[in-house]
Design a protein around this motif. Structure first.
Motif, PDB file in Angstrom:
ATOM      1  N   GLY A  46      30.809  43.800  -4.500  1.00  0.00           N
ATOM      2  CA  GLY A  46      29.964  45.008  -4.484  1.00  0.00           C
ATOM      3  C   GLY A  46      29.913  45.711  -3.151  1.00  0.00           C
ATOM      4  O   GLY A  46      29.014  46.516  -2.891  1.00  0.00           O
ATOM      5  N   ILE A  47      30.871  45.397  -2.260  1.00  0.00           N
ATOM      6  CA  ILE A  47      30.855  46.008  -0.921  1.00  0.00           C
ATOM      7  C   ILE A  47      31.989  47.025  -0.798  1.00  0.00           C
ATOM      8  O   ILE A  47      33.134  46.741  -1.146  1.00  0.00           O
ATOM      9  N   THR A  48      31.645  48.214  -0.302  1.00  0.00           N
ATOM     10  CA  THR A  48      32.649  49.269  -0.104  1.00  0.00           C
ATOM     11  C   THR A  48      32.911  49.455   1.388  1.00  0.00           C
ATOM     12  O   THR A  48      31.960  49.494   2.175  1.00  0.00           O
ATOM     13  N   ILE A  49      34.178  49.560   1.760  1.00  0.00           N
ATOM     14  CA  ILE A  49      34.482  49.942   3.147  1.00  0.00           C
ATOM     15  C   ILE A  49      34.374  51.459   3.229  1.00  0.00           C
ATOM     16  O   ILE A  49      35.212  52.184   2.702  1.00  0.00           O
ATOM     17  N   GLU A  50      33.291  51.903   3.874  1.00  0.00           N
ATOM     18  CA  GLU A  50      33.037  53.345   3.925  1.00  0.00           C
ATOM     19  C   GLU A  50      33.992  54.044   4.877  1.00  0.00           C
ATOM     20  O   GLU A  50      34.387  55.177   4.644  1.00  0.00           O
ATOM     21  N   ALA A  51      34.303  53.360   5.979  1.00  0.00           N
ATOM     22  CA  ALA A  51      35.112  54.039   6.993  1.00  0.00           C
ATOM     23  C   ALA A  51      35.810  53.029   7.885  1.00  0.00           C
ATOM     24  O   ALA A  51      35.420  51.857   7.960  1.00  0.00           O
ATOM     25  N   VAL A  52      36.861  53.506   8.549  1.00  0.00           N
ATOM     26  CA  VAL A  52      37.463  52.728   9.633  1.00  0.00           C
ATOM     27  C   VAL A  52      37.279  53.539  10.911  1.00  0.00           C
ATOM     28  O   VAL A  52      37.156  54.761  10.878  1.00  0.00           O
TER      29      VAL A  52
ATOM     30  N   ILE B 202      43.136  46.371   5.868  1.00  0.00           N
ATOM     31  CA  ILE B 202      41.967  46.977   5.216  1.00  0.00           C
ATOM     32  C   ILE B 202      42.273  47.220   3.728  1.00  0.00           C
ATOM     33  O   ILE B 202      41.443  46.975   2.845  1.00  0.00           O
ATOM     34  N   VAL B 203      43.497  47.699   3.452  1.00  0.00           N
ATOM     35  CA  VAL B 203      43.900  47.948   2.065  1.00  0.00           C
ATOM     36  C   VAL B 203      43.860  46.655   1.238  1.00  0.00           C
ATOM     37  O   VAL B 203      43.443  46.652   0.078  1.00  0.00           O
ATOM     38  N   LYS B 204      44.273  45.557   1.862  1.00  0.00           N
ATOM     39  CA  LYS B 204      44.229  44.272   1.141  1.00  0.00           C
ATOM     40  C   LYS B 204      42.810  43.755   0.978  1.00  0.00           C
ATOM     41  O   LYS B 204      42.462  43.109  -0.012  1.00  0.00           O
ATOM     42  N   LEU B 205      41.980  44.020   2.001  1.00  0.00           N
ATOM     43  CA  LEU B 205      40.627  43.476   2.009  1.00  0.00           C
ATOM     44  C   LEU B 205      39.703  44.203   1.020  1.00  0.00           C
ATOM     45  O   LEU B 205      38.816  43.588   0.403  1.00  0.00           O
ATOM     46  N   ALA B 206      39.939  45.509   0.866  1.00  0.00           N
ATOM     47  CA  ALA B 206      39.011  46.337   0.095  1.00  0.00           C
ATOM     48  C   ALA B 206      38.727  45.792  -1.312  1.00  0.00           C
ATOM     49  O   ALA B 206      37.554  45.687  -1.703  1.00  0.00           O
TER      50      ALA B 206
END
Lengths: 447, 447
Positions: free
Chosen positions: B250-256, B239-243
C-alpha cells in the motif's frame, strides 16, 4: 519553541530519517564530521566560531510535550513519538577550539553517537556554526588590514534577523573587534557596547549646534558627535567652539563621527580643524557602507581615523554570504562511509587534524588523517562533549579573541591578504587515509 | 531576553538619543518613514513582507526589570531608566499590506509618535522588515521563472541563524513557494512541510536498495527517495523494481530526488527510466545549489522536473544579501525634516503612495506625495496600528500569497524578468512634495 533548545528547528528529513532508524532498530554508532569544502572567494583561511552556542544547544536539545503533540498531527508514528518524548543527545563531540584558523576539508567538529542522535543535530548544528564561522572569517579580514584601529560591529539593522545580529557581534569580537552597537549582544556576551547618535537626533533640532549641545548634556560619558548631517567642516568648526563650553561642565567630546562623503578627505580636513582648535585628543570615528577594501585604502593612505563602525558588509558577509559547509556521515558501525555524488565526494572515516609548525613557530602545514594515527604535532580536534555532557570549559570571549590573535600571528604572512594567495596553505592527507579512500573506491566500482 | 519583545535588541545610540529626548523633554510628535533607496542589482521591483512580526514586536515591546537593572550598570541616568521601566509604544503606524509590490523611495511603513517612541523602534524594525522583504523579493524571482512548479524552501542550514531560517520560510511562502523543510516554521506559520532523506541515510546502509526500502516502510506517506548517492540511473532502475513490492504494502513512491550532477540530463534520463517502468506518476524533485538562473534554464529547456528545493541562494539572497533600506525622520513638531548628507538626501514630510492602474488593470505608475494630498487612486499606506494598538487584522499566509500573485499579475510584464529592465517602473513625486523639498533646500542654503 525556543530555538536554543527546540529540536523542532530542523529539516523535516532529519525526523523522517530518524523515524527510519528507529523503526528498523538501527542503533549503530555513527560519526559525522562538519567541514568546509571550498574557501569563499578571496579567502585564504577561515576562523572557527560558534562552538559555545552549539554545546548549549546540544546539552539542552529536546522536544516539548506540546511539540510532540503537534508532530503527531504531522503523521509521525506513535512509538517514534514516544521515543522523541524522552530524547536527549548522549554522544561524544570533538571540535576545534573557537578562534582556531582552519582550512578546507579539515573536520572542524566531529559527532559520534547512535546514528539517530547524530543525525537529528545536523540542521541546527550547521545553522549555528556556519554563520558564526562565516562572520568570524569575514571579520578577521577587517582586523588584518586595520590591526591597530578600534573596530566596532554596527550591523544589527541589516543582519538577517535577531540571532544573526547577536552572533555577528560575538563572532566579530572573536576576530578582533573591540565592541558592538548591539545592546543585547553586549549583555548576553559581555561585549563592550558603544554608540553615538543618528541623523534623526540632529534633524529633530532646528539648529545643529543645539543638537550637539543637548546630546552631550544628556549623555556626558563617551560623547561622540555625528557631524555630517549638513556640512561636515562647518560642524567640525562648531565642535571647536562647543568643546570649551562643555569642558566647563566637566564634559569632554571624545570623538566625532563621519558617516558619508569622501572619508579620506573629510577626516584630514576635520582633523586639521580639530587640531588647530586645540582638540588634539578628540578622536575621529567613521562609518557608512565600509567594507574591508575601503578600510584597507583608508588605513594605507594614513587617513587620520581612529575607529570604524562596520555594519552591513560584515553582518551579511556581503561578498560571500555563505560557505560550502557540510555535515557528512563518515563512519557507521565501525565501517568507513563515503559519498560519491558528482563533485561532492568526501574523505571517509573518523578523522583528526594535526598542525605542524616550523622553527619560527609559524604554521607549516596541516595533516588530515584517521583518528587513530598519531603524530608529534598538535591535534586540533579535542573532546568537548562526552556522553551528552559538556566537558569543554566555558571560555570568555577575551580568551577566544586572544587565541585568534595568537593563531593570526603564526599564520604565514603571505596568507594575510584580502586576495587569494597562491599556492594555498598546504593541507595534506595521510597515507592511511588516502589508502582507505582508494580501497573504498575500488570496492564501489566492484559493486 | 526574548527578541520578540525585548527593546534591548537595539543599537546603543537609540538609547542615548532617547535619553537626550527625555532629558530635554523633547516630546514632540515625529514621523519616521522606512524606504529602500535603491533596487538591488537585477531587480525591477520589491515585495513587502514582515509586517506581522513587526506589529507583534511593537505591541509587546518593553524593557524587563532585569534589563533595566543591567542598563543601570551601563551608565544611563536613573530618571531615564524609570521612564523606560513603564515604556510602551503608543503611536500610530501606517504600512503597505504584506505581499505588495513596491519600488525605491516609496515609504513602505510610517511611524508617527512622540519622538523617543518612534526612535527606539528603529533598529529592530529594520532588522525584521529588511530581511523578510529581502527574501520575499528574492523568492519571487524563483516564482517568476517557474510559476507552475512546486518550489520548496530548503535553506535552514545556511540561513543566518534561527530567526533568518524561520523568516525565510515565511517570506518565500508569501512569494509563491508551496512549502518548507523547516519543521518549526511549519508549526509557527502553518506552512506545509516536506522532506525526503539525506545521503547519510543511504550511506548508513550497506546496500542502497535496502536504504530505499527501509525508508519507505518506516515513512509510508509522501515517499520521496534520494537517488544520487552513487549512480543516479542505476538507482532509478532500482526504483522501478522496488515500486511494485511497495505497492503490495500500500505504499506509493511519490517522487525521486536528484541532488547533484547535470540535472537537465539526469532528469530526462530518470524520467525515461521511470516512464518505461510504468512509474509515470512518480515525480522528479531536484535540489543542489540552485539559484533562479539555473531554475530558469531548467524550466525553459523543459527538463521533466516537477519540483525544486531551493536553499542557500534564497535564504541568504546570495547575489544581493542586503538592501539599501533606511528609516528616516521626515517630520518633527509639524515641520518637515530632511537629511542632506552627500548621496543620502531624503524626501521630506509625511508621505503617502498612490498606485495608478491602466484600463487593463495593469500598474501604470506610482505617485509619492504628501499625506494630505488626495488622488483618485489606491493609497498603498493604510493604518495598521493606532495609539499603540494593532488595528490591522491577522492575515493567513495564504491570503498574503494571493495578494502577491494578484500584484504580480498586474505588474507590467516587461518588469517580470531576472535582468534589470530599462526604463524602470515609473515612480513620480507630486508637485507639492517637490515644492516642499525645494523650499527646504533654499532655506538650508540661507542658513
Amino acid at each position: 519553541m525556543n530555538p536554543d533548545k527546540s529540536l523542532l528547528l530542523t529539516d523535516l528529513y532529519e525526523l523522517t530519517m530518524m523515524q527510519g532508524y528507529h523503526y528498523h532498530k538501527m542503533e549503530g554508532i555513527a560519526t559525522f564530521e562538519l567541514f568546509v569544502r571550498k574557501l569563499p572567494k578571496n579567502r585564504n583561511f577561515l576562523l572557527f566560531a560558534g562552538l559555545e552556542q552549539l554545546l548549549c544547544f546540544v546539552e539542552n536539545a529536546h522536544f516539548d510535550e506540546e511539540e510532540i503533540d503537534w508532530l503527531a498531527q504531522q503523521g509521525l508514528k506513535k512509538d517514534f513519538l514516544e521515543y522523541l518524548r524522552t530524547f536527549r543527545f548522549q554522544g561524544d563531540i570533538y571540535a576545534m577550539a573557537e578562534g582556531t584558523i582552519f582550512f578546507p576539508f579539515e573536520p572542524i567538529l566531529r559527532v559520534t553517537a547512535p546514528i539517530a542522535q547524530a543525525q537529528i543535530l545536523e540542521s541546527r548544528l550547521m545553522n549555528i556554526i556556519h554563520y558564526q564561522t562565516l562572520i568570524a572569517s569575514k571579520a578577521i579580514r577587517f582586523s588584518l588590514v586595520a590591526p591597530k584601529k578600534n573596530l566596532v560591529e554596527f550591523g544589527l539593522r541589516r543582519a538577517h534577523g535577531a540571532e544573526a545580529s547577536l552572533f555577528a557581534a560575538r563572532a566579530s569580537f572573536i576576530a578582533g573587534f573591540s565592541g558592538t552597537s548591539n545592546v543585547l549582544a553586549g549583555k548576553m556576551y559581555s561585549i563592550p557596547i558603544s554608540g553615538t547618535m543618528a541623523h534623526s537626533f540632529i534633524q529633530a533640532h532646528d539648529v545643529e549646534e543645539m543638537a550637539f549641545y543637548n546630546y552631550a548634556i544628556a549623555n556626558p560619558r563617551n560623547v561622540t558627535i555625528l557631524i555630517d548631517t549638513y556640512d561636515t567642516e562647518r560642524a567640525a568648526r562648531y565642535i571647536v567652539k562647543l568643546a570649551p563650553k562643555l569642558k566647563e561642565k566637566g564634559i569632554t567630546i571624545e570623538a566625532v563621527r563621519l558617516d558619508s562623503g569622501d572619508l579620506d578627505f573629510l577626516s584630514r580636513s576635520v582633523r586639521s580643524i580639530l587640531d588647530s582648535g586645540g582638540l588634539k585628543n578628540t578622536k575621529i570615528f567613521v562609518s557608512g557602507s565600509l567594507d574591508e577594501y575601503k578600510l584597507e585604502k583608508l588605513v594605507s593612505s594614513a587617513a587620520p581615523i581612529d575607529g570604524f563602525g562596520i555594519g552591513t558588509s560584515l553582518d551579511t558577509s556581503s561578498d560571500s554570504p555563505y560557505m560550502d559547509c557540510v555535515y557528512k556521515l563518515q563512519e557507521y558501525e565501525g565501517k568507513p562511509r563515503r559519498k560519491r555524488s558528482t563533485g561532492k565526494a568526501t574523505w571517509p572515516g573518523t578523522k583528526q587534524v594535526f598542525r605542524f609548525f616550523n622553527e619560527n613557530g609559524t604554521f607549516e602545514k596541516d595533516l588530515v588523517c584517521l583518528a587513530e594515527e598519531e603524530y608529534p604535532a598538535y591535534p586540533l580536534l579535542q573532546p568537548v562533549m562526552s556522553k551528552g555532557k559538556r566537558i569543554y570549559p566555558n571560555e570568555t570571549l577575551i580568551e577566544i579573541q586572544k587565541r585568534t590573535m595568537s593563531n593570526l600571528e603564526k599564520l604565514p604572512s603571505r596568507l594575510k591578504t584580502l586576495q587569494s594567495a597562491q599556492p594555498p596553505y598546504p593541507v595534506e592527507f595521510s597515507p592511511p587515509l588516502i589508502n582507505l579512500r582508494d580501497k573504498l573506491e575500488r570496492e564501489e566500482l566492484q559493486m
